[in-house]
Design a protein around this motif. Structure first.
Motif, PDB file in Angstrom:
ATOM      1  N   SER A  80      35.455  18.012  50.142  1.00 51.38           N
ATOM      2  CA  SER A  80      34.916  19.231  50.749  1.00 51.38           C
ATOM      3  C   SER A  80      36.024  20.227  51.020  1.00 51.38           C
ATOM      4  CB  SER A  80      34.208  18.870  52.061  1.00 51.38           C
ATOM      5  OG  SER A  80      33.991  20.035  52.830  1.00 51.38           O
ATOM      6  N   LEU A  81      35.754  21.504  50.754  1.00 48.40           N
ATOM      7  CA  LEU A  81      36.730  22.564  51.011  1.00 48.40           C
ATOM      8  C   LEU A  81      36.172  23.580  51.995  1.00 48.40           C
ATOM      9  CD1 LEU A  81      37.939  22.968  47.325  1.00 48.40           C
ATOM     10  CD2 LEU A  81      39.287  22.036  49.208  1.00 48.40           C
ATOM     11  N   GLY A  82      35.312  23.092  52.880  1.00 49.55           N
ATOM     12  CA  GLY A  82      34.734  23.985  53.878  1.00 49.55           C
ATOM     13  C   GLY A  82      33.435  24.602  53.408  1.00 49.55           C
ATOM     14  N   SER A  83      32.984  25.593  54.149  1.00 50.86           N
ATOM     15  CA  SER A  83      31.684  26.202  53.870  1.00 50.86           C
ATOM     16  C   SER A  83      31.773  27.713  53.984  1.00 50.86           C
ATOM     17  CB  SER A  83      30.652  25.683  54.886  1.00 50.86           C
ATOM     18  OG  SER A  83      29.497  26.493  54.867  1.00 50.86           O
ATOM     19  N   PRO A  84      31.179  28.430  53.008  1.00 50.68           N
ATOM     20  CA  PRO A  84      31.148  29.888  53.135  1.00 50.68           C
ATOM     21  C   PRO A  84      30.066  30.371  54.101  1.00 50.68           C
ATOM     22  CG  PRO A  84      30.129  29.208  51.066  1.00 50.68           C
ATOM     23  CD  PRO A  84      30.630  27.951  51.727  1.00 50.68           C
ATOM     24  N   GLY A  85      29.128  29.491  54.452  1.00 51.58           N
ATOM     25  CA  GLY A  85      28.104  29.930  55.394  1.00 51.58           C
ATOM     26  C   GLY A  85      26.847  29.090  55.380  1.00 51.58           C
ATOM     27  N   ILE A  86      25.940  29.480  56.237  1.00 50.48           N
ATOM     28  CA  ILE A  86      24.687  28.758  56.454  1.00 50.48           C
ATOM     29  C   ILE A  86      23.537  29.750  56.296  1.00 50.48           C
ATOM     30  CG2 ILE A  86      23.338  27.454  58.163  1.00 50.48           C
ATOM     31  CD1 ILE A  86      25.940  26.023  57.489  1.00 50.48           C
ATOM     32  N   ASP A  87      22.464  29.304  55.668  1.00 50.63           N
ATOM     33  CA  ASP A  87      21.245  30.107  55.614  1.00 50.63           C
ATOM     34  C   ASP A  87      20.204  29.444  56.519  1.00 50.63           C
ATOM     35  OD1 ASP A  87      22.595  31.299  53.475  1.00 50.63           O
ATOM     36  OD2 ASP A  87      21.597  30.011  52.017  1.00 50.63           O
ATOM     37  N   GLU A  88      19.435  30.258  57.189  1.00 49.95           N
ATOM     38  CA  GLU A  88      18.256  29.736  57.902  1.00 49.95           C
ATOM     39  C   GLU A  88      18.537  28.546  58.818  1.00 49.95           C
ATOM     40  OE1 GLU A  88      14.748  29.052  55.470  1.00 49.95           O
ATOM     41  OE2 GLU A  88      15.408  30.643  54.127  1.00 49.95           O
ATOM     42  N   LEU A  89      19.404  28.769  59.768  1.00 53.25           N
ATOM     43  CA  LEU A  89      19.613  27.786  60.839  1.00 53.25           C
ATOM     44  C   LEU A  89      18.452  27.934  61.823  1.00 53.25           C
ATOM     45  CD1 LEU A  89      21.334  25.846  62.592  1.00 53.25           C
ATOM     46  CD2 LEU A  89      22.738  27.793  63.215  1.00 53.25           C
ATOM     47  N   MET A 139      18.809  23.323  58.806  1.00 56.36           N
ATOM     48  CA  MET A 139      19.600  24.426  58.244  1.00 56.36           C
ATOM     49  C   MET A 139      19.806  24.213  56.749  1.00 56.36           C
ATOM     50  SD  MET A 139      23.438  23.833  59.792  1.00 56.36           S
ATOM     51  CE  MET A 139      24.254  22.241  59.742  1.00 56.36           C
ATOM     52  N   ASN A 142      25.710  25.831  52.837  1.00 58.94           N
ATOM     53  CA  ASN A 142      26.436  26.028  51.581  1.00 58.94           C
ATOM     54  C   ASN A 142      27.794  25.354  51.693  1.00 58.94           C
ATOM     55  OD1 ASN A 142      24.514  28.013  50.265  1.00 58.94           O
ATOM     56  ND2 ASN A 142      24.939  29.048  52.198  1.00 58.94           N
ATOM     57  N   LEU A 144      31.623  24.223  49.744  1.00 57.95           N
ATOM     58  CA  LEU A 144      32.589  24.358  48.650  1.00 57.95           C
ATOM     59  C   LEU A 144      33.134  22.967  48.356  1.00 57.95           C
ATOM     60  CD1 LEU A 144      34.609  27.465  49.893  1.00 57.95           C
ATOM     61  CD2 LEU A 144      33.193  27.369  47.838  1.00 57.95           C
TER      62      LEU A 144
END
Lengths: 155, 155
Positions: A80-89, A139, A142, A144
């Motif tokens: 895992s290289l982290g996350s650019p974001g979340i949709d619909e939490l 949630m 997304n 990486l």
């Protein structure tokens, strides 16, 4: 180590552990990050639609992250290289002191990045349950993920 | 106390304070909730696209919540009843130890709930900046706000 190429769309993973939410931790998190009366004061909380003292939604989301990291560690580490974001939490139901949370993760889709050949993007749905089997949070996350063989073309 | 009726769509509010992110707090939060190497270990972080140790995105989101609660308290308390969820949470840039965060909140829309006449729903965009003026995080937040006069019809 599990790389982008190893991810199989449709895979459903249940968290390897559960997380007991204590009253002490609810108050500690809320004091630091979400000092609203219904997260800190029994009487104030009783007067709201929550009915009783409940955890900050950001606390629930943070616990969910911990459950996911532990699951990766317990099963097979994911690159895992982290996350650019979340949709619909969505905070579906309140989380109360004493609740025990677990999470189900479903891989919805994946694709290689155009801008970075060494990374892929995954989309997964996280569903968080309490000890009664009620959904408390969902949630769409997304992620990486490192590609094992960037020189090989692929979806 | 600011109620649903008092919210004016289009209002732009700058947080009343800023929040200095310390290395100690970055490590403490990550240890508890997001124990991935790039949030805990300098060498491991240096090898990733973050380049150096960075805060968990959930930590940044939690700090943003704190900045919002403090702003409500410092200006005029808002009759907030929590949040049903967030749309489009985006971690735009990493947050590093030493960064100082502030947030800008724009009220995008509001409407009365059909199911609960005593509550309204607000949608607002939060933009989080570091001390250089760079955007580090954005989100569209949904809020539940108490209606002052539920018996009065209105948008």
């Amino acid at each position: 180590m599990k790389y982008y190429e190893d991810l199989v769309v449709g895979t459903l993973t249940r968290s390897s552990r559960s997380y007991k939410v204590t009253r002490e931790e609810v108050m500690e998190f809320a004091t630091k990050y979400d000092p609203q009366p219904f997260h800190l004061d029994d009487d104030a909380a009783a007067k709201t639609h929550f009915g009783q003292l409940s955890a900050s939604g950001w606390h629930t989301a943070s616990i969910t992250m911990r459950l996911m990291v532990d699951t990766w560690k317990d099963m097979e580490p994911t690159a895992s290289l982290g996350s650019p974001g979340i949709d619909e939490l969505r905070w579906v139901k309140p989380v109360f002191p004493g609740d025990e949370l677990s999470v189900e993760i479903e891989l919805i889709s994946k694709r290689r990045m155009n801008s970075r050949r060494d990374m892929g993007l995954s989309k997964s749905k996280q569903t968080v349950y309490n000890q009664h089997g009620d959904i408390v949070m969902t949630m769409l996350g997304n992620g990486l993920i490192q590609v094992r063989n960037p020189e090989v073309d692929g979806e």
